[in-house]
Write an enzyme that holds these catalytic residues in place. Structure first.
Site, PDB file in Angstrom:
ATOM      1  N   HIS A 203      40.163  46.713  49.643  1.00  6.41           N
ATOM      2  CA  HIS A 203      40.922  47.104  48.443  1.00  6.41           C
ATOM      3  C   HIS A 203      40.220  48.270  47.753  1.00  6.41           C
ATOM      4  CE1 HIS A 203      37.770  45.345  46.055  1.00  6.41           C
ATOM      5  NE2 HIS A 203      37.799  44.307  46.875  1.00  6.41           N
TER       6      HIS A 203
ATOM      7  N   ASP B 152      35.373  43.561  51.307  1.00  6.66           N
ATOM      8  CA  ASP B 152      34.104  43.955  51.940  1.00  6.66           C
ATOM      9  C   ASP B 152      33.625  42.856  52.886  1.00  6.66           C
ATOM     10  OD1 ASP B 152      33.532  42.178  49.904  1.00  6.66           O
ATOM     11  OD2 ASP B 152      31.785  43.251  49.142  1.00  6.66           O
TER      12      ASP B 152
END
Ligand SMILES: *[C@@H]1O[C@H](CO)[C@@H](O)[C@H](O)[C@H]1NC(C)=O
Ligand SMILES: *[C@@H]1O[C@H](CO)[C@@H](O)[C@H](O)[C@H]1NC(C)=O
EC number: 3.1.3.-
Length: 480
Positions: free
Chosen positions: A97, A379
């Site tokens: 994102h 991540d």
């Protein structure tokens, strides 16, 4: 080792190019110093590094800027490059994102005042921003699997909520989408103009920031797409492993990796001292401060040019920031050496890689659906995939990072297919475990799909321990 060095050099070059253009823009915005802590700031050092070269020694501020990934104008990228007799037949995009508000607040401090509404007169801006908002407001719940259908389609709080995507985050992905659209649609005609719904595969975790990032990328890619042709699936696991998540050995690796992290932290007395100082400033126990993961908040201040928080006892400052960021970088270095994270990653990334090769193989067999796949993730999704592919030298996934798998068909030998892997626009195919020796063994210009398939179906487990040759055995092996 030569190879590793070349890889580092390549990444360094890419980073340098990115950094040069980024600095030009950033310098323009920040002429002198963003440390607005005023008199309380001990150091008056400029926070921006000299942009002439990548620093010869690791510089935490430089690394932090790369992490912010502040949108800039022209980006150079290597997506969509192949010898002319190759035809692009499918593309799989895994993103992190975009820029978001912190996940936790630093206790007893004012949280950064960042506005998460989307506004044309705020920087960074993208020419499609207003059209994006307009298009999102026409979206309907039927384009989303539950619980995505109850989520806002773009960020909209005047004071960001925790973890909310910011305008920067939206712009980052509009830009990613536009770049990929120019390459894959305009140049390579990956989708026909009357593409059908089953040619897209869209999947996101159940967070508004990943959903909205996916939508921004999709909008940049296919402006004014027909809502009736869009369906976003919900992925409950950040590893994208749904249906195959149970893997005890993976958890054992993770526990050992966390233990390693903990021991490394204890060894760093400067870090402990820094946390101590910071805890005193905000007047909470050190443990509590550490648990609030202050670097995440401080990165948000840093990326948004908002001064670090102050209390009546003083301010958190750039020196604190640098010590913690530097420790993160050292932690990543040790993580590569000890290989516990690699064990975790090989098992953690298998399901999504398995899903990806499955999709590629179906295309290679001539099916025409799911030509473009988008996984909108975190991540903690990208990191294990990078590591499992052998790309552990790659930096920690920055905001709006993109990892792309391209599938190409040889027009001269239509039964032969090749893959390319790109990370943030850099071609890393020949640094992966499955294709790093390719040029020694073969004269073919591209990496064969079979290499990736063999790796995912078997070799990744052999890399882990030579006795397992499949996911189930590797996940249930005794005595790790
Ligand atoms: C960053 O902060 C400085 C100091 O407050 C200010 O002069 C500058 O305009 C800011 N830059 C941006 C991009 O907001
Ligand atoms: C791998 O993909 C195949 C085909 O879709 C599927 O049947 C299998 O369950 C997957 N295995 C894992 C471990 O993800």
């Amino acid at each position: 080792m030569l190879f590793r060095n070349r890889f580092l050099l390549l990444l360094a070059l890419a980073a340098l190019l990115a950094f040069l253009s980024l600095s030009l823009q950033f310098f323009h915005l920040i002429p002198m110093s963003a440390a607005r802590n005023g008199a309380s700031s001990k150091s008056r050092k400029r926070i921006m590094p000299d942009p002439v070269t990548e620093p010869p020694v690791t510089d935490p501020v430089y690394e932090a800027l790369l992490y912010c990934n502040i949108p800039r104008v022209a980006e150079r990228s290597m997506e969509g490059h192949a010898p002319h007799h190759f035809k692009l037949v499918s593309v799989h995009v895994l993103i992190r994102h975009g820029d978001r508000y912190p996940l936790y607040a630093i206790p007893k401090t004012k949280r950064p005042e960042i506005d998460c509404t989307l506004m044309a007169n705020r920087k960074p801006y993208h020419p499609k921003l207003e059209a994006f908002v307009n298009h999102m407001s026409k979206g309907s719940g039927s384009s989303f699997e539950s619980p995505l259908n109850s989520m806002p389609l773009y960020p909209n709080h005047a004071l960001c909520e925790m973890g909310e995507l910011t305008q920067t985050g939206v712009v980052q992905h509009l830009q990613n989408g536009q770049l990929l659209g120019d390459i894959y649609l305009k140049k390579h005609k990956l989708l026909p103009s009357d593409w059908s719904p089953d040619q897209l595969y869209l999947e996101t975790t159940g967070r508004s920031r990943t959903l909205q990032s996916g939508l921004a990328l999709l909008y940049g890619f296919l402006p004014d797409f027909d809502w009736k042709k869009i369906y976003f699936r919900h992925q409950p696991s950040v590893l994208f492993c749904s249906g195959n998540c149970y893997c005890p050995v993976r958890n054992q690796y993770l526990e050992k990796e966390q233990r390693r992290q903990y021991l490394l932290r204890l060894k760093n007395s400067q870090l402990e001292q820094t946390y101590g100082e910071m805890a005193k400033i905000v007047n909470v126990p050190t443990k509590l401060l550490r648990a609030s993961n202050p670097i995440d908040s401080m990165l948000c201040h840093f990326c948004h040019n908002v001064s670090f928080p102050c209390t009546s006892s003083g301010c958190l400052d750039m020196e604190h920031f640098k010590v913690i960021k530097m420790h993160q970088i050292e932690d990543e270095k040790e993580r590569r050496k000890k290989r516990l994270y690699l064990g975790y990653s090989l098992l953690g990334a298998h399901p999504i890689l398995n899903q990806t090769i499955d999709r590629m193989q179906r295309i290679a067999e001539g099916r025409k659906d799911e030509v473009f796949a988008l996984y909108s993730a975190h991540d903690v999704t990208l990191s294990p995939v990078l590591s499992a592919l052998g790309l552990s030298e790659a930096r920690f996934p920055r905001f709006a990072a993109r990892l792309i798998f391209e599938l190409w068909q040889d027009r001269e030998k239509p039964s032969e297919h090749s893959v390319r892997i790109l990370y943030n626009g850099v071609d890393v195919t020949f640094h992966t475990f499955f294709c790093q020796d390719h040029h020694k063994r073969s004269s073919k210009p591209m990496c064969p799909l079979e290499n990736l398939v063999r790796f995912v179906k078997r070799d990744m487990f052999v890399t882990l321990d030579s006795s397992s040759t499949n996911y189930h055995d590797a996940c249930h092996r005794e005595g790790v």
